[in-house]
Design a protein around this motif. Structure first.
Motif, PDB file in Angstrom:
ATOM      1  N   ASP A  61      -6.401  -7.353  -6.010  1.00 35.31           N
ATOM      2  CA  ASP A  61      -6.954  -7.339  -4.659  1.00 35.31           C
ATOM      3  C   ASP A  61      -5.841  -7.088  -3.647  1.00 35.31           C
ATOM      4  O   ASP A  61      -4.681  -6.882  -3.997  1.00 35.31           O
ATOM      5  N   ASN A  62      -6.208  -7.118  -2.366  1.00 31.52           N
ATOM      6  CA  ASN A  62      -5.254  -6.764  -1.320  1.00 31.52           C
ATOM      7  C   ASN A  62      -4.203  -7.829  -1.065  1.00 31.52           C
ATOM      8  O   ASN A  62      -3.315  -7.627  -0.240  1.00 31.52           O
ATOM      9  N   ALA A  63      -4.295  -8.961  -1.739  1.00 26.31           N
ATOM     10  CA  ALA A  63      -3.264  -9.987  -1.587  1.00 26.31           C
ATOM     11  C   ALA A  63      -1.907  -9.476  -2.058  1.00 26.31           C
ATOM     12  O   ALA A  63      -0.862  -9.981  -1.654  1.00 26.31           O
ATOM     13  N   TYR A  64      -1.921  -8.445  -2.934  1.00 30.00           N
ATOM     14  CA  TYR A  64      -0.675  -7.878  -3.445  1.00 30.00           C
ATOM     15  C   TYR A  64      -0.127  -6.785  -2.528  1.00 30.00           C
ATOM     16  O   TYR A  64       0.897  -6.181  -2.828  1.00 30.00           O
ATOM     17  N   ARG A  65      -0.799  -6.504  -1.428  1.00 25.51           N
ATOM     18  CA  ARG A  65      -0.351  -5.452  -0.518  1.00 25.51           C
ATOM     19  C   ARG A  65       1.022  -5.791   0.054  1.00 25.51           C
ATOM     20  O   ARG A  65       1.270  -6.904   0.502  1.00 25.51           O
ATOM     21  N   ALA A  66       1.926  -4.809   0.045  1.00 20.18           N
ATOM     22  CA  ALA A  66       3.270  -5.015   0.580  1.00 20.18           C
ATOM     23  C   ALA A  66       3.214  -5.025   2.103  1.00 20.18           C
ATOM     24  O   ALA A  66       2.789  -4.045   2.729  1.00 20.18           O
ATOM     25  N   THR A 105      -0.106   0.707   2.698  1.00 21.31           N
ATOM     26  CA  THR A 105      -1.196   0.817   3.662  1.00 21.31           C
ATOM     27  C   THR A 105      -2.025  -0.461   3.643  1.00 21.31           C
ATOM     28  O   THR A 105      -1.906  -1.285   2.742  1.00 21.31           O
ATOM     29  N   PHE A 106      -2.862  -0.596   4.657  1.00 25.42           N
ATOM     30  CA  PHE A 106      -3.795  -1.714   4.670  1.00 25.42           C
ATOM     31  C   PHE A 106      -4.907  -1.465   3.657  1.00 25.42           C
ATOM     32  O   PHE A 106      -5.240  -0.325   3.322  1.00 25.42           O
ATOM     33  N   ASP A 107      -5.489  -2.538   3.154  1.00 19.77           N
ATOM     34  CA  ASP A 107      -6.643  -2.465   2.249  1.00 19.77           C
ATOM     35  C   ASP A 107      -6.335  -1.697   0.966  1.00 19.77           C
ATOM     36  O   ASP A 107      -7.220  -1.048   0.395  1.00 19.77           O
ATOM     37  N   ASP A 108      -5.086  -1.750   0.500  1.00 17.37           N
ATOM     38  CA  ASP A 108      -4.708  -1.041  -0.720  1.00 17.37           C
ATOM     39  C   ASP A 108      -3.453  -1.693  -1.294  1.00 17.37           C
ATOM     40  O   ASP A 108      -2.406  -1.708  -0.632  1.00 17.37           O
ATOM     41  N   PRO A 109      -3.500  -2.223  -2.516  1.00 16.66           N
ATOM     42  CA  PRO A 109      -2.317  -2.876  -3.085  1.00 16.66           C
ATOM     43  C   PRO A 109      -1.270  -1.911  -3.633  1.00 16.66           C
ATOM     44  O   PRO A 109      -0.206  -2.354  -4.060  1.00 16.66           O
ATOM     45  N   ARG A 110      -1.546  -0.605  -3.628  1.00 12.09           N
ATOM     46  CA  ARG A 110      -0.594   0.352  -4.181  1.00 12.09           C
ATOM     47  C   ARG A 110       0.631   0.499  -3.273  1.00 12.09           C
ATOM     48  O   ARG A 110       0.591   0.270  -2.077  1.00 12.09           O
ATOM     49  N   ILE A 125      -4.770   6.639   0.081  1.00 11.57           N
ATOM     50  CA  ILE A 125      -6.216   6.532   0.253  1.00 11.57           C
ATOM     51  C   ILE A 125      -6.642   5.866   1.558  1.00 11.57           C
ATOM     52  O   ILE A 125      -7.833   5.819   1.862  1.00 11.57           O
ATOM     53  N   HIS A 126      -5.667   5.355   2.357  1.00  8.58           N
ATOM     54  CA  HIS A 126      -6.011   4.758   3.648  1.00  8.58           C
ATOM     55  C   HIS A 126      -5.027   5.250   4.709  1.00  8.58           C
ATOM     56  O   HIS A 126      -3.831   5.397   4.437  1.00  8.58           O
ATOM     57  N   ASN A 127      -5.518   5.473   5.913  1.00 10.59           N
ATOM     58  CA  ASN A 127      -4.686   6.008   6.996  1.00 10.59           C
ATOM     59  C   ASN A 127      -4.001   4.938   7.835  1.00 10.59           C
ATOM     60  O   ASN A 127      -3.228   5.266   8.736  1.00 10.59           O
ATOM     61  N   LYS A 128      -4.296   3.677   7.575  1.00 11.91           N
ATOM     62  CA  LYS A 128      -3.611   2.597   8.289  1.00 11.91           C
ATOM     63  C   LYS A 128      -2.332   2.244   7.535  1.00 11.91           C
ATOM     64  O   LYS A 128      -2.374   1.619   6.477  1.00 11.91           O
ATOM     65  N   ILE A 129      -1.194   2.643   8.092  1.00  8.72           N
ATOM     66  CA  ILE A 129       0.105   2.435   7.445  1.00  8.72           C
ATOM     67  C   ILE A 129       0.637   1.063   7.821  1.00  8.72           C
ATOM     68  O   ILE A 129       0.699   0.713   9.009  1.00  8.72           O
ATOM     69  N   ARG A 130       1.040   0.303   6.816  1.00 11.94           N
ATOM     70  CA  ARG A 130       1.533  -1.060   7.073  1.00 11.94           C
ATOM     71  C   ARG A 130       3.032  -1.105   7.313  1.00 11.94           C
ATOM     72  O   ARG A 130       3.503  -1.744   8.233  1.00 11.94           O
ATOM     73  N   THR A 131       3.831  -0.418   6.469  1.00  9.11           N
ATOM     74  CA  THR A 131       5.284  -0.484   6.588  1.00  9.11           C
ATOM     75  C   THR A 131       5.907   0.737   5.929  1.00  9.11           C
ATOM     76  O   THR A 131       5.307   1.352   5.040  1.00  9.11           O
ATOM     77  N   ILE A 132       7.110   1.114   6.379  1.00  9.80           N
ATOM     78  CA  ILE A 132       7.869   2.242   5.828  1.00  9.80           C
ATOM     79  C   ILE A 132       9.304   1.776   5.581  1.00  9.80           C
ATOM     80  O   ILE A 132       9.848   0.994   6.346  1.00  9.80           O
ATOM     81  N   ALA A 133       9.928   2.303   4.499  1.00 15.01           N
ATOM     82  CA  ALA A 133      11.339   2.022   4.229  1.00 15.01           C
ATOM     83  C   ALA A 133      11.956   3.222   3.536  1.00 15.01           C
ATOM     84  O   ALA A 133      11.295   3.939   2.780  1.00 15.01           O
ATOM     85  N   LEU A 134      13.234   3.450   3.783  1.00 12.58           N
ATOM     86  CA  LEU A 134      13.984   4.541   3.175  1.00 12.58           C
ATOM     87  C   LEU A 134      14.915   3.965   2.122  1.00 12.58           C
ATOM     88  O   LEU A 134      15.627   2.984   2.377  1.00 12.58           O
ATOM     89  N   PHE A 187       2.312   4.134  -6.898  1.00 10.51           N
ATOM     90  CA  PHE A 187       2.717   3.163  -7.914  1.00 10.51           C
ATOM     91  C   PHE A 187       1.695   2.025  -7.884  1.00 10.51           C
ATOM     92  O   PHE A 187       1.633   1.269  -6.919  1.00 10.51           O
ATOM     93  N   ASP A 188       0.912   1.954  -8.932  1.00 13.03           N
ATOM     94  CA  ASP A 188      -0.120   0.926  -9.029  1.00 13.03           C
ATOM     95  C   ASP A 188       0.486  -0.273  -9.758  1.00 13.03           C
ATOM     96  O   ASP A 188       0.349  -0.427 -10.968  1.00 13.03           O
ATOM     97  N   LEU A 189       1.181  -1.116  -9.018  1.00  7.14           N
ATOM     98  CA  LEU A 189       1.922  -2.219  -9.624  1.00  7.14           C
ATOM     99  C   LEU A 189       1.002  -3.268 -10.221  1.00  7.14           C
ATOM    100  O   LEU A 189       1.354  -3.930 -11.203  1.00  7.14           O
ATOM    101  N   PHE A 190      -0.164  -3.439  -9.624  1.00  5.70           N
ATOM    102  CA  PHE A 190      -1.114  -4.442 -10.084  1.00  5.70           C
ATOM    103  C   PHE A 190      -2.494  -3.795 -10.215  1.00  5.70           C
ATOM    104  O   PHE A 190      -3.310  -3.882  -9.299  1.00  5.70           O
TER     105      PHE A 190
END
Length: 463
Positions: A250-255, A224-229, A205-214, A243-246
């Protein structure tokens, strides 16, 4: 007796690692731990810390103190990405640095601020900057840039690069700060862009990608930013599963960072909710949060970087609290996967206490998430939480201790009184002030040889 902690803060006296922000962590082929921090480059050998900082009089020095990214190539060369000071190449034999910086008149870096580095399976160095994606030809020392608007950019159309990853097929995945994900096929020259579609199921739902892992199954995980999923991407079919872990969190749970382990789990560092360990197959989620009242807890909840070392232990880079190490495979603890409850609730553990009852059930008391009853043989788990308005539910979700008495009754020490569990109808009875308790915050329980129950509270001893 102090609580045994699996977390080991790494301090080094005058160098100030405990007061800095650790942006990236890497273990080299010699076993040294390298730390990219906002106050220089640190090297840790397990006992001592060596720091590399900028010296304006030393042209062979590191050239900048704000380090953001680290990579090591197959020749053991350490590459260092900095904020506003370009790229540095460390020669461990000469103990000096060579610098690569932006030069508008040459095939050089697109920008001097570097957010991520990747050595791919071909040995090529990929550099994600705030003004384009670059690839360094190690033989010529020249860069090819993938800036938007370039004729040879192969369709790449965003300049602010957040993160880079390579999948098992050799495709390069790039997370951007506003244009979603890109996949670069270096053989065909094709570039595919994946954009957020908030109204579409199976999208992000957001185009700002925070981190990627394989992970070990070649799935790409990203946040992504602004999304805890958390999102899982199949790089072959492009199917995305959120995966909606929480839920409703709020965004404090963002990875902020993701690391896949060899057991099928994911370690997640968050912005303000500490460290998480997630098993995608079972949905189990374990939470490690800092608690000022518990010195054995994780040192800080704000995590910027993670690294799994050669022994399987986890190194954690904190914001403002330096570095800590989590012993995952030594004698401190063994991770026991616990399935989701029958209702589908993920298991979120910040464990305070554990009891195995006479029926083989494990009772797991948590910090602010109630109590779990888990039967390992049956693979079933049930969660009991406080239900406002229901006097037969848990009085508090903060569980300090659990005891089974000689009659098989389960007693719980909670933050709001003593509770007894009735296994026949699975309800709780609360003993509080009306039962003579002067202090409701019960910390410990003991049954003596006469069957008398002793309670240790924050205000004294009761029986």
């Amino acid at each position: 007796q102090p609580e045994l902690s699996p977390f080991h803060p790494i301090t080094n006296g005058p160098y100030g690692i405990s007061q800095t922000e650790v942006r990236d962590i890497l273990q080299d082929h010699d076993g040294f731990i390298w730390l990219a921090t906002t106050k220089g480059l640190f090297r840790y050998d397990g006992h001592d810390m060596r720091v590399y900082r900028e010296n304006p009089l030393d042209t062979a020095g590191i050239g900048g103190n704000y380090i953001k990214a680290l990579e090591e190539d197959k020749n053991g060369v350490l590459w260092i990405g900095t904020h506003n000071s370009g790229l540095a190449r460390y020669d461990r034999h000469k103990d000096d640095f060579r610098h690569f910086r932006h030069d508008p008149d040459k095939l050089s870096l697109s920008d001097n601020t570097i957010n991520d580095l990747l050595i791919d399976s071909r040995g090529w160095l990929w550099v994600g900057t705030t003004n384009g994606l670059d690839c360094l030809n190690s033989q010529t020392g020249l860069f090819k840039d993938y800036q938007s608007g370039k004729e040879d950019s192969t369709g790449f159309s965003h300049d602010y690069i957040r993160c880079i990853e390579e999948d098992a097929q050799g495709m390069i995945w790039v997370g951007t700060d506003g244009s979603g994900l890109f996949r670069l096929n270096l053989q065909s020259g094709e570039t595919i862009q994946l954009l957020a579609e908030p109204d579409q199921e199976g999208s992000f739902i957001h185009n700002k990608i925070r981190t990627i892992a394989l992970d070990e199954n070649n799935y790409l995980w990203f946040s992504t930013f602004d999304d805890p999923r958390l999102y899982r991407l199949d790089p072959i079919t492009f199917q995305i599963k959120p995966f909606d872990l929480f839920p409703n969190a709020d965004n404090a749970y963002r990875a902020t960072v993701i690391k896949a382990d060899q057991k099928g789990g994911l370690w997640l560092g968050t912005h303000a909710k500490g460290l998480l360990h997630f098993w995608p197959q079972s949905g189990q989620l374990v939470s490690f949060e800092h608690d000022p009242a518990r010195p054995a807890s994780i040192p800080s909840n704000n995590i910027e970087s993670l690294w799994l070392d050669q022994t399987g232990n986890l190194w954690i880079g904190h914001v403002g609290s330096g570095l800590s190490q989590l012993i995952t495979r030594n004698a401190n603890f063994e991770i026991l996967p616990i399935p989701s409850t029958k209702s589908g609730d993920p298991v979120i553990l910040n464990t305070q206490c554990v009891l195995e009852d006479s029926g083989g059930n494990l009772w797991i008391g948590t910090w602010r998430n109630g109590v779990y009853r888990y039967h390992p043989d049956l693979g079933e788990s049930t969660i009991f939480r406080n239900q406002p308005g229901n006097p037969q539910s848990l009085a508090s979700d903060m569980i300090w201790d659990i005891l089974e008495d000689r009659h098989g009754l389960i007693w719980l020490a909670t933050h709001k009184g003593l509770q007894r569990f009735d296994p026949k109808n699975e309800t709780f009875r609360t003993y509080g002030e009306e039962s003579g308790l002067r202090h409701l915050a019960i910390r410990s329980l003991l049954e003596d040889h006469t069957g008398k129950l002793w309670l240790g509270s924050f205000g004294g001893l009761h029986w």
